[in-house]
Design an enzyme around this catalytic site. Structure first.
Site, mmCIF file in Angstrom:
data_model
loop_
_atom_site.group_PDB
_atom_site.id
_atom_site.type_symbol
_atom_site.label_atom_id
_atom_site.label_comp_id
_atom_site.label_asym_id
_atom_site.label_seq_id
_atom_site.Cartn_x
_atom_site.Cartn_y
_atom_site.Cartn_z
ATOM 1 N N GLY A 76 0.808 -1.221 0.000
ATOM 2 C CA GLY A 76 0.000 0.000 0.000
ATOM 3 C C GLY A 76 0.836 1.264 0.000
ATOM 4 O O GLY A 76 1.979 1.276 -0.469
ATOM 5 N N GLU A 121 6.586 4.438 10.488
ATOM 6 C CA GLU A 121 6.839 5.253 9.300
ATOM 7 C C GLU A 121 6.374 6.678 9.561
ATOM 8 O O GLU A 121 5.312 6.900 10.082
ATOM 9 C CB GLU A 121 6.064 4.652 8.123
ATOM 10 C CG GLU A 121 6.429 5.248 6.816
ATOM 11 C CD GLU A 121 7.925 5.276 6.630
ATOM 12 O OE1 GLU A 121 8.525 4.222 6.441
ATOM 13 O OE2 GLU A 121 8.519 6.381 6.699
ATOM 14 N N LYS A 134 5.047 6.882 17.622
ATOM 15 C CA LYS A 134 4.351 7.076 16.346
ATOM 16 C C LYS A 134 2.991 7.749 16.562
ATOM 17 O O LYS A 134 2.637 8.728 15.895
ATOM 18 C CB LYS A 134 4.183 5.729 15.648
ATOM 19 C CG LYS A 134 3.270 5.737 14.468
ATOM 20 C CD LYS A 134 3.783 6.602 13.340
ATOM 21 C CE LYS A 134 2.722 6.751 12.284
ATOM 22 N NZ LYS A 134 3.183 7.366 11.076
ATOM 23 N N ALA A 174 -3.929 27.291 8.848
ATOM 24 C CA ALA A 174 -5.356 27.048 9.101
ATOM 25 C C ALA A 174 -5.988 26.456 7.847
ATOM 26 O O ALA A 174 -5.589 26.768 6.729
ATOM 27 C CB ALA A 174 -6.050 28.347 9.476
ATOM 28 N N CYS A 199 -4.191 8.904 8.713
ATOM 29 C CA CYS A 199 -3.465 8.675 9.962
ATOM 30 C C CYS A 199 -3.937 9.480 11.152
ATOM 31 O O CYS A 199 -4.109 8.927 12.240
ATOM 32 C CB CYS A 199 -1.989 8.977 9.750
ATOM 33 S SG CYS A 199 -1.270 8.001 8.445
#
Ligand code: UPG
Length: 460
Positions: free
Chosen positions: A13, A163, A218, A266, A274
């Site tokens: 992916g 990652e 992470k 903004a 994520c």
């Protein structure tokens, strides 16, 4: 210490594909096989036409062209790749659970567990197993337990190697990372992975920690980044009522080296696969340890982000005389940010959904997102029937067609090309008054106002 000669990555992916391509590019003596059960995706990675790679990332085609067929391979033969590997990266998706305990918050570890069981079943020699997917803290323990209890008596060392690449800049982020993080218990296993990265990353930027610190870091990194966006977005609302300009405020505070200038833009709200997922996960973990204040604190980042998307849509409705029923609203951008075709959690989806509830006609143009994806995103919400989504939403390939005859333009993604449009022509072509709602603060207020647009931007 065993030298790593063969690496397998399970999951082709957004993370697995580019990361392995760069590792292969920089380690020509290591054979890297990226496997995935999805035949279509593997075929696309193998396509001779590099335009057809399943992930669009600037510079990725060149990296793949250099390594593919030399020491980089894409395959659906998962078992063979596991069997042959010294080191196995797990890079499958960990979506937020949509059922059962932790629904809507916890990470769904179904795919990770399936991977672990398959690795255990197939492995006939010792392996280093690397968590690349973002996982809840202490997943490594579960992984180890499955591997040790269902395997063939071989040794497994687990590493966490999260990652940090951002979409749209994946290749530069991978070539020149701020840091590489490796968490683990076994010094030799850690060193083996350090050596893979040392092929191009300076040693001092490779941080090693214990497993739990790495896993938690992470989530915390993404939570801090998202928190900055929600913080400045909260201030954008305050700017709108006080007459301050949020860009000026960002600039003023960003000059303080303790605050720093990045990630203070903004916007209509953060999206992407994520931020929301990782914060929800952090909140879930905190709640599961009864840390109510900690959980509430981080949850507020999401609440504010949802508010930002909703109030952008509400502002469009209110400004257009409290009704958008039957009005044509041209959406410039659907991806969650520029230079990617990824639409996961994109603010555009939620803004559109809100306007569609008011029976607006939405015409979408995005340089990289195909029509099917737009419909898929809206259908997934389940707010209305797929037929209604197709009745109310049109997707076009030409921006001028999208804006032709529209009552308003809403800018949802900060694609550079939007800045260069023939805005006088657009103005001529629109219904009057011609409204522009800029969710990315992309266009020049003075220029648009001079052309006679009614221009609204976040935080002004
Ligand atoms: N955004 C803003 N204002 C800013 C910066 C970002 O609105 O000042 C928005 C942006 O438009 C996007 C979202 O925030 O919608 C996320 O942007 P970005 O972080 O650039 O994208 P991702 O590709 O989702 O990358 C994040 C982390 C990266 C991590 C990855 C997956 O930056 O380090 O690896 O998520 O976990």
């Amino acid at each position: 210490m065993k030298e790593i000669k063969k690496i397998t990555c399970i999951g082709a992916g957004y993370v697995g594909g580019p990361t392995m391509s760069v590792i292969a590019q920089k380690n020509p003596n290591v054979t890297i096989t990226v496997v995935d059960l999805n035949q279509a995706r593997i075929d696309a990675w193998n396509d001779t036409d590099l335009e057809k790679l399943p992930v669009y990332e600037p510079g990725l085609d060149a990296v793949v062209a250099e390594a593919r067929g030399r020491n980089l391979f894409f395959s659906t033969n998962v078992e063979q790749a596991i069997d042959e590997a010294d080191m196995i990266f797990i890079s499958v998706n960990t979506p937020t659970k949509t059922y059962g305990k932790g629904k809507g918050q916890a990470a769904d570890l179904k795919y990770i567990e399936l991977c672990a069981r398959q690795i255990a079943a197939v492995a006939k020699s010792d392996k280093i197993v690397v968590e690349k997917s973002t996982l809840p803290v202490r997943t490594a323990a579960a992984l180890k337990s499955i591997l040790d209890n269902t395997g063939n008596g071989v040794n497994f060392h687990i590493l966490s190697n999260p990652e940090f690449l951002a979409e749209g800049t994946a290749v530069t982020d991978l070539h020149n990372p701020d840091r590489v993080l490796i968490g683990g218990e076994d010094a030799d296993a850690i060193e083996a992975l350090v050596q893979v990265y040392e092929a191009w990353v300076p040693r001092e930027r490779i941080l090693t920690t214990n497993l739990w610190s790495s896993e938690l870091s992470k989530l915390v990194a993404n939570a801090f980044l998202a928190q900055r966006v929600s913080s400045i977005n909260a201030i954008s609302e305050l700017c709108e009522v006080t007459g301050a300009n949020v860009d000026e405020v960002s600039r003023a505070i960003g000059y303080d080296s303790r605050i720093g200038s990045k990630f203070l833009k903004a916007s209509v709200g953060f999206g992407g696969s994520c931020f929301q997922k990782d914060i929800l996960n952090l909140v879930y973990i905190a709640r599961s340890y009864n840390l109510t204040e900690v959980a509430d604190y981080w949850e507020q980042v999401i609440i504010l982000n949802d508010h930002q998307k909703a109030r952008f849509a509400e502002n469009i409705i209110q400004t257009m005389y409290n009704t958008v029923n039957g009005k044509k609203i041209a959406f410039l951008g659907w991806a969650f940010k520029k230079d990617t075709n990824d639409t996961r959690e994109s603010a555009a989806i939620y803004v559109a959904d809100h306007l569609l509830e008011e029976e607006a006609q939405v015409i979408v143009y995005d340089p990289k997102v195909p029509a099917e994806q737009v419909y898929k995103d809206l259908d997934y919400l389940g707010t209305r029937s797929p037929e209604d989504n197709r009745r109310l939403v049109t997707v076009v390939n030409d921006p001028y067609e999208a804006m032709h005859g529209s009552h308003a333009i809403a800018i949802l993604t900060e694609w550079d090309e939007f800045k260069c449009y023939d805005w006088p022509r657009v103005k001529e072509d629109m219904k009057k008054p011609a409204f522009v709602f800029d969710g990315r603060k992309l266009l020049d207020r003075n220029k648009l106002s001079m052309l006679g647009f009614n221009y609204y931007a976040i935080g002004e």
